[in-house]
Design a protein around this motif. Structure first.
Motif, PDB file in Angstrom:
ATOM      1  N   ALA A 166       0.862  -1.192   0.000  1.00 48.38           N
ATOM      2  CA  ALA A 166       0.000   0.000   0.000  1.00 48.38           C
ATOM      3  C   ALA A 166       0.887   1.227   0.000  1.00 48.38           C
ATOM      4  CB  ALA A 166      -0.910   0.004   1.226  1.00 48.38           C
ATOM      5  N   TYR A 170      -2.312   6.168   1.468  1.00 55.25           N
ATOM      6  CA  TYR A 170      -3.537   5.366   1.598  1.00 55.25           C
ATOM      7  C   TYR A 170      -3.723   4.929   3.051  1.00 55.25           C
ATOM      8  CZ  TYR A 170      -6.769   1.436   1.192  1.00 55.25           C
ATOM      9  OH  TYR A 170      -7.824   0.577   1.369  1.00 55.25           O
ATOM     10  N   ARG A 174      -6.861   5.697   5.453  1.00 56.98           N
ATOM     11  CA  ARG A 174      -7.776   4.608   5.785  1.00 56.98           C
ATOM     12  C   ARG A 174      -7.478   3.929   7.121  1.00 56.98           C
ATOM     13  NH1 ARG A 174     -10.425   2.720   1.110  1.00 56.98           N
ATOM     14  NH2 ARG A 174     -11.450   1.288   2.575  1.00 56.98           N
ATOM     15  N   HIS A 186     -11.010  -2.855   3.253  1.00 50.43           N
ATOM     16  CA  HIS A 186     -10.161  -2.044   2.376  1.00 50.43           C
ATOM     17  C   HIS A 186     -10.418  -2.346   0.898  1.00 50.43           C
ATOM     18  CE1 HIS A 186      -7.521  -0.104   5.385  1.00 50.43           C
ATOM     19  NE2 HIS A 186      -7.887  -1.139   6.126  1.00 50.43           N
ATOM     20  N   GLY A 230      -2.422   5.591  -4.353  1.00 51.48           N
ATOM     21  CA  GLY A 230      -3.335   5.507  -3.219  1.00 51.48           C
ATOM     22  C   GLY A 230      -4.692   4.935  -3.548  1.00 51.48           C
ATOM     23  N   THR A 231      -4.794   4.216  -4.688  1.00 49.03           N
ATOM     24  CA  THR A 231      -6.082   3.667  -5.100  1.00 49.03           C
ATOM     25  C   THR A 231      -6.519   2.499  -4.223  1.00 49.03           C
ATOM     26  OG1 THR A 231      -5.537   4.289  -7.372  1.00 49.03           O
ATOM     27  CG2 THR A 231      -7.356   2.731  -7.079  1.00 49.03           C
TER      28      THR A 231
END
Length: 310
Positions: A166, A170, A174, A186, A230-231
């Motif tokens: 990741a 991100y 999150r 996630h 960061g998708t």
């Protein structure tokens, strides 16, 4: 059977269009059509169905392809031996491999092979699919699967690890991931299900349900780019992800996959000097980069750049 007829037959079977076959053969397309009709008459059977999409092999044509490709391999091998190319470090090699490994590891290494062997022409094919070695799409392939049939010389090249990655951005947005149960909350990035070319690439099914995968691509490099933006999270080869400072492993001790690369060469080309030289070179650079491929080092080693002292 006349080899010229078989050669024309194979080119048309592979391209399915008269114009394409004629271009590769260096003859007029009408000559291709005439020779194929005459060949069918000599054999007393129809080899192709003709339609608006081109030439499609009949059942008898499919049978003939199997034999014709064997004849083709023998003819090429005979040419190599008679001209002395089988023992010379010169000529052409076409090497195929998976896209991520080829683009982010092997391409930089092969530049040194070309520098060492200026009389060898190397065609390098990093692809998101398997190549057809019997159809001579390549002289050697690096595959993520060991072929279970075919007349090939096969050797294990190396193991490599994949981890869940990741971006720090991100995770900051999150929240941290401390247990496998957190993963269901996630977003994930993975392969397009019906276009996965190997079962060896189905990692996500083992750690998360399909509804959590919201971004899919047939290209692992595109997946890596999406993670860096960061998708979401993705399982990526360590050799692709670890050099990027903006990627961090997640649940490193719990989510770890091991896969292997295999060197596959048609048996009739296995002992050509240039093939042997390339095969040994690839083995050497893979062994030298064992720690990098397993994710134990972030630094790739090239022939002009030795490993850093520990």
């Amino acid at each position: 059977m006349d080899w010229d007829n078989l050669h024309i037959f194979l080119e048309l079977a592979r391209g399915r269009r008269l114009m394409d076959a004629a271009e590769r053969l260096g003859i007029d397309y009408s000559t291709v059509s005439r020779r194929i009709r005459r060949f069918e008459q000599e054999l007393g059977t129809q080899l192709f169905d003709r339609n608006n999409q081109g030439y499609t092999l009949t059942a008898q044509g499919l049978h003939l392809v199997e034999y014709a490709e064997k004849v083709e391999a023998i003819v090429h091998l005979a040419q190599e031996k008679l001209t002395g190319h089988n023992s010379a470090l010169s000529g052409q090699i076409r090497l195929a491999c998976t896209e991520g490994f080829g683009t982010h590891f092997l391409a930089a290494q092969l530049a040194h092979f070309c520098a060492r062997h200026p009389h060898i022409t190397l065609d390098f094919l990093p692809l998101s699919r398997f190549v057809n070695l019997p159809k001579r799409e390549a002289d050697m392939a690096i595959s993520i699967e060991r072929p279970d049939s075919g007349n090939y010389a096969i050797a294990k090249l190396c193991d490599y690890h994949l981890k869940l990655y990741a971006s720090p951005a991100y995770l900051a947005e999150r929240g941290p991931i401390t247990a496998a149960s957190d993963l269901q909350n996630h977003t994930f990035i993975g392969y397009v299900d019906d276009l996965v070319f190997s079962e060896e690439l189905r990692y996500l099914e083992q750690i998360v349900t399909a509804d959590r995968v919201s971004y899919r691509s047939t290209n692992v490099v595109a997946q890596c780019s999406a993670v860096r933006q960061g998708t979401g999270l993705a399982v990526l080869p360590c050799f692709l992800a670890s050099p990027h400072a903006d990627l961090v492993p997640v649940l490193e001790d719990q989510v770890l996959f091991k896969r292997s690369f295999w060197l596959v060469t048609p048996e009739e080309r296995h002992n050509l000097a240039r093939i042997k030289a390339l095969r040994q070179f690839v083995k050497d650079v893979a062994e030298r980069n064992r720690a990098f491929l397993l994710g134990e080092s972030r630094e790739m080693v090239t022939p002009d750049r030795p490993a850093s002292p520990q």
